[in-house]
Design a protein around this motif. Structure first.
Motif, PDB file in Angstrom:
ATOM      1  N   HIS A 220       0.860  -1.378  -0.107  1.00 53.74           N
ATOM      2  CA  HIS A 220       0.126   0.135  -0.007  1.00 53.74           C
ATOM      3  C   HIS A 220       0.669   1.369   0.055  1.00 53.74           C
ATOM      4  CE1 HIS A 220      -3.708  -1.666   1.211  1.00 53.74           C
ATOM      5  NE2 HIS A 220      -3.587  -2.867   0.433  1.00 53.74           N
ATOM      6  N   SER A 224       0.672   4.607  -2.508  1.00 55.24           N
ATOM      7  CA  SER A 224       0.652   5.808  -2.279  1.00 55.24           C
ATOM      8  C   SER A 224       0.956   6.636  -2.948  1.00 55.24           C
ATOM      9  CB  SER A 224      -0.047   5.594  -1.035  1.00 55.24           C
ATOM     10  OG  SER A 224      -0.049   6.857  -0.522  1.00 55.24           O
ATOM     11  N   HIS A 254      -7.190   6.267  -1.580  1.00 55.57           N
ATOM     12  CA  HIS A 254      -6.621   6.071  -0.090  1.00 55.57           C
ATOM     13  C   HIS A 254      -7.489   5.661   0.834  1.00 55.57           C
ATOM     14  CE1 HIS A 254      -2.724   8.691  -1.546  1.00 55.57           C
ATOM     15  NE2 HIS A 254      -2.357   7.742  -0.520  1.00 55.57           N
ATOM     16  N   TYR A 255      -8.600   6.123   0.298  1.00 56.23           N
ATOM     17  CA  TYR A 255      -9.665   6.271   1.754  1.00 56.23           C
ATOM     18  C   TYR A 255      -9.958   4.858   2.128  1.00 56.23           C
ATOM     19  CZ  TYR A 255     -14.244   5.828   3.962  1.00 56.23           C
ATOM     20  OH  TYR A 255     -15.105   6.012   4.575  1.00 56.23           O
ATOM     21  N   MET A 257      -7.682   1.979   1.277  1.00 54.44           N
ATOM     22  CA  MET A 257      -6.310   1.417   1.386  1.00 54.44           C
ATOM     23  C   MET A 257      -5.758   1.462   3.203  1.00 54.44           C
ATOM     24  SD  MET A 257      -4.134   3.836  -1.189  1.00 54.44           S
ATOM     25  CE  MET A 257      -2.498   3.559  -0.415  1.00 54.44           C
ATOM     26  N   GLN A 259      -4.379   2.532   6.815  1.00 53.39           N
ATOM     27  CA  GLN A 259      -4.082   4.551   7.093  1.00 53.39           C
ATOM     28  C   GLN A 259      -2.979   4.356   7.293  1.00 53.39           C
ATOM     29  OE1 GLN A 259      -6.400   6.947   6.702  1.00 53.39           O
ATOM     30  NE2 GLN A 259      -7.685   5.034   5.423  1.00 53.39           N
ATOM     31  N   VAL A 262      -0.224   5.416   4.922  1.00 52.37           N
ATOM     32  CA  VAL A 262      -0.951   7.107   4.467  1.00 52.37           C
ATOM     33  C   VAL A 262      -0.626   8.222   5.692  1.00 52.37           C
ATOM     34  CG1 VAL A 262      -2.664   8.757   3.790  1.00 52.37           C
ATOM     35  CG2 VAL A 262      -2.050   6.662   3.169  1.00 52.37           C
ATOM     36  N   THR A 266       1.052  13.738   4.772  1.00 50.38           N
ATOM     37  CA  THR A 266      -0.057  14.020   3.409  1.00 50.38           C
ATOM     38  C   THR A 266      -1.141  14.125   3.303  1.00 50.38           C
ATOM     39  OG1 THR A 266       1.931  12.174   3.212  1.00 50.38           O
ATOM     40  CG2 THR A 266      -0.092  12.019   1.067  1.00 50.38           C
TER      41      THR A 266
END
Length: 543
Positions: A220, A224, A254-255, A257, A259, A262, A266
């Motif tokens: 992930h 990203s 991203h939502y 993936m 968290q 991230v 970012t």
């Protein structure tokens, strides 16, 4: 290839007009066969067909014509596969009218060899597919993107030398000498060498690519980084509406993936990019939810987002309130006390920063003050000082509004210094001053109770703890003096002041009793060592 007998005129998307033999075309195209019926003879007059949405335009139609005029054969390669397949589907060449070859079958055979295509051929095929605006649900697109992801996964496992979309016959150079490997390491990251190659993709295809990556369990963090690289590269030349589509895609991916891949920094970077864009409410809500879940990692500078156009507040208070709502929505199981305290400290800093804003309404200020549960703060001193600043700037507030703002304080968690400051603070309502004094009186009663309990415990035959108890009593008396002597009360509260002074007198009496008891304990110890008995009675505790 120009037909020898052209009895049919075909206008392709207004780009070019072709003269074709109707009989030849209808052998391969069910679409034309249905249009002209079973008649294969020459028409008395020329016919004309106009296409407005032929896939691939004139180039696609010409490729289809070559197949028809070459007895059902043509060269199908990755460079023209999608063009030929789209034309075949449009012309309904799934089943031949006569006993001839099928263009769709030929394209399918070529597509089955996709695993043997070079990296460059895959990129060319993707570009053609994108130019044809093939729907994202197309089997061709899915298979091509899935093959790209498979190559990337294989590359990450084998740690190969990257190959960009050059004319290299191999998609990856597995045999590299040490010098070339070192050169690659200085210019590429092993996990990001392909980022530049895929920048030509549209946001729609990037989204499909990212979904394929997620389904194949690709890292992930790498996904990203690619999405952010794509967004940054595209923003430099994209129009406003294109930027909105790009950032919406980046947020939406991203939502879904992990968290943890991230960083909070970012997410706030994405937020800054959306400020001047008209993105969908759904995507904006997703971004705010992601930020809220990591609010304990944010800084004050992150929260100082300017208010949107049309709102007089200096900073976007409503946005921070939504962050807090998302943070609390995680539930007790996911939010630790440490995280809660960090967020409370951050919000106190934010409230102090926005307090001097003359346009900030009391309702918004109070909403921030009471957004977190009482357990989030060990001390309310910082919030009190922020309220003090707010009331100093907003002198026009009514007494009722001031009282509402003070409802955000927990007087039990104010330090003695803050309470002393509050007792002199004319900006606060008198009720708040009294409430603070009552709270501190309750603390003093508990302090005296603890002192009495400690004295009884220390009244042992050995007389131990006398010095420590004396120090405790001195501190107790000092605190009582602080409250009783320094509070500047109005005439209506003189009784409360007298009560505090009475508490000071009781502490002094307690000290006298403790000294008297210590003397008695010393006599008992001395009498015991000299052989005498215990006295008949000890002095009773004063009531």
């Amino acid at each position: 290839m120009e037909p020898c007998c052209g009895n049919l005129e075909v206008d392709v998307n207004g780009e070019e007009t072709f003269m074709v033999d109707k009989t030849v075309i209808t052998q391969y195209s069910s679409k034309f066969a249905k249009l002209f019926g079973k008649s294969s003879g020459a028409a008395r007059g020329k016919l004309k067909v106009i296409f407005h949405d032929f896939p691939g335009g004139a180039e696609g139609f010409e490729l289809m014509l070559k197949f028809c005029y070459n007895n059902g054969t043509t060269d199908i390669s990755p460079s023209n596969l999608f063009l030929a397949r789209s034309a075949a589907e449009y012309m309904e060449m799934k089943e031949p009218v006569a006993d001839v070859s099928n263009l769709l079958e030929q394209t399918e055979k070529c597509l089955q060899e996709i695993s043997y295509w070079t990296w460059s051929e895959l990129l060319v095929a993707l570009k053609q597919c994108q130019n044809l605006l093939v729907p994202d649900s197309s089997v061709m697109v899915e298979r091509c993107l899935d093959t790209v992801v498979g190559r990337l996964l294989l590359a990450s496992e084998a740690s190969p030398c990257p190959s960009t979309s050059s004319t290299d016959s191999s998609w990856i150079r597995f045999s590299c000498d040490s010098k070339s490997t070192e050169s690659v390491k200085t210019s590429f990251s092993r996990s990001s060498w392909w980022f530049e190659d895929l920048l030509f993709l549209s946001p729609l295809l990037v989204e499909e690519l990212a979904k394929s990556m997620l389904s194949r369990k690709m890292d992930h963090a790498v996904i990203s980084r690619f999405l952010l690289y794509y967004q940054k590269a595209k923003f430099s030349s994209a129009k406003t509406d294109e930027k909105s589509k790009i950032i919406e895609m980046v947020i939406d991916m991203h939502y879904v993936m992990d968290q943890s891949s991230v960083p909070c920094k970012t997410l706030f970077g994405m937020l800054r990019l959306t400020l001047g864009l008209n993105i969908s409410k759904c995507s904006r809500s997703k971004l705010e939810t992601m930020i809220g879940s990591q609010l304990d990692q944010a800084t004050l500078d992150n929260l100082l987002v300017p208010s949107p156009f049309g709102i007089n507040y200096l900073y976007d208070v409503n946005l921070v309130l939504r962050f807090l709502k998302a943070f609390l929505r995680q539930g007790n199981g996911l939010v630790t006390p440490f995280q809660m305290r960090k967020v409370a400290s951050l919000i106190d800093l934010y409230i102090a920063e926005i307090a001097p804003d003359p346009c900030l309404k009391a309702s918004k200020f109070l909403a921030l003050a009471i957004a977190l549960p009482d357990s989030a703060r060990d001390s309310y001193d910082e919030l009190y000082h922020a309220m003090d600043m707010y009331l100093e700037v907003h002198t026009q507030l009514s007494q009722e509004e001031r009282l509402k703002i003070c409802c955000g304080l927990n007087y039990e968690k104010l330090s003695p210094e803050a309470c002393q400051h509050l007792s002199h603070n004319t900006k606060f309502p008198s009720k708040s001053t009294v409430q603070a004094l009552i709270s501190q009186q309750s603390k003093l009663k508990n302090l005296l109770h603890d002192s009495l309990s400690t004295t009884s415990y220390n009244a042992s035959p050995c007389g131990s703890g006398g010095a420590a108890q004396k120090g405790q009593n001195d501190r107790t008396r000092e605190e009582v003096v602080l409250y009783a002597g320094n509070f500047d009360l109005s005439n209506d509260n003189e009784k409360l002041k007298a009560h505090l002074q009475g508490m000071q007198w009781r502490v002094m009496e307690l000290e006298k009793f403790c000294r008297k008891m210590q003397i008695q304990m010393a006599k008992i110890t001395k009498s015991k060592t000299s052989g005498h008995g215990y006295p008949k009675s000890l002095p009773k505790l004063c009531s």
